[in-house]
Design an enzyme around this catalytic site. Sequence first.
Site, PDB file in Angstrom:
ATOM      1  N   GLU A 101       0.868  -1.197   0.000  1.00  0.00           N
ATOM      2  CA  GLU A 101       0.000   0.000   0.000  1.00  0.00           C
ATOM      3  C   GLU A 101       0.889   1.226   0.000  1.00  0.00           C
ATOM      4  OE1 GLU A 101      -2.148   2.382   3.632  1.00  0.00           O
ATOM      5  OE2 GLU A 101      -2.227   0.198   3.647  1.00  0.00           O
ATOM      6  N   LYS A 154     -10.102  -2.148   8.435  1.00  0.00           N
ATOM      7  CA  LYS A 154      -8.774  -1.808   8.940  1.00  0.00           C
ATOM      8  C   LYS A 154      -8.930  -1.399  10.402  1.00  0.00           C
ATOM      9  CE  LYS A 154      -5.280   1.858   8.442  1.00  0.00           C
ATOM     10  NZ  LYS A 154      -4.816   2.975   7.597  1.00  0.00           N
TER      11      LYS A 154
END
Length: 207
Positions: free
Chosen positions: A37, A125
């Site tokens: 990411e 998340k």
Amino acid sequence: MLTDLPYRTIAIVRGNDRLAALRTVVALAEEGITAAEVSLTTPDALWVIEQARRELGADAALGAGTVLTAADAARAADAGASFLVSPGLGTDLRRAAPFALPILIGALTASEVMDAIEHGALAVKLFPASLGGPGYLSALRDPFPHVPFVPVGGVDANMARAYLAAGATAVGVGSPLIGDAATTGDLAPLRARVAAWRTALTEETVA
């Protein structure tokens, strides 16, 4: 729609040099970390994603992190991101749902988890995970047994094992793995850390 992720480690690349960040993403892939990411707080992050996509190919799990707005999400998709990561669900992102790309939405409380699910998160998340640790994840999994959780924040190899044992689908790891590679471009220590990470976690877990 919530589903299991095909990887167990998401490397979070955040730095202040675009070339160093790009080299970091490529080195991670070369060393077997299959998902990365790139935080949009990195200078020229969209360029990094675009170039990494060209180098790694269409099948690489390459995400854009710190996505805060619908415009961020659209630009990341245009650059070649295959998934999005947001620290939370602001009003603008709520209005953008459903999203063009799979998204991991940040949440900490039960209400925020429910909000993330409602707005189509691929996974939640858990952020900042360090506030509650693996025990808190276990508590959240009681009312949300089918929600894929990805703890992020303060995750080193020892904590990663604990979170996965507590039922995390994957973990997000930044500085304990990346160090200063995305700033200095020094890849030798990065490769050593990746090797240590893969040793600390089983091959099956890291993939």
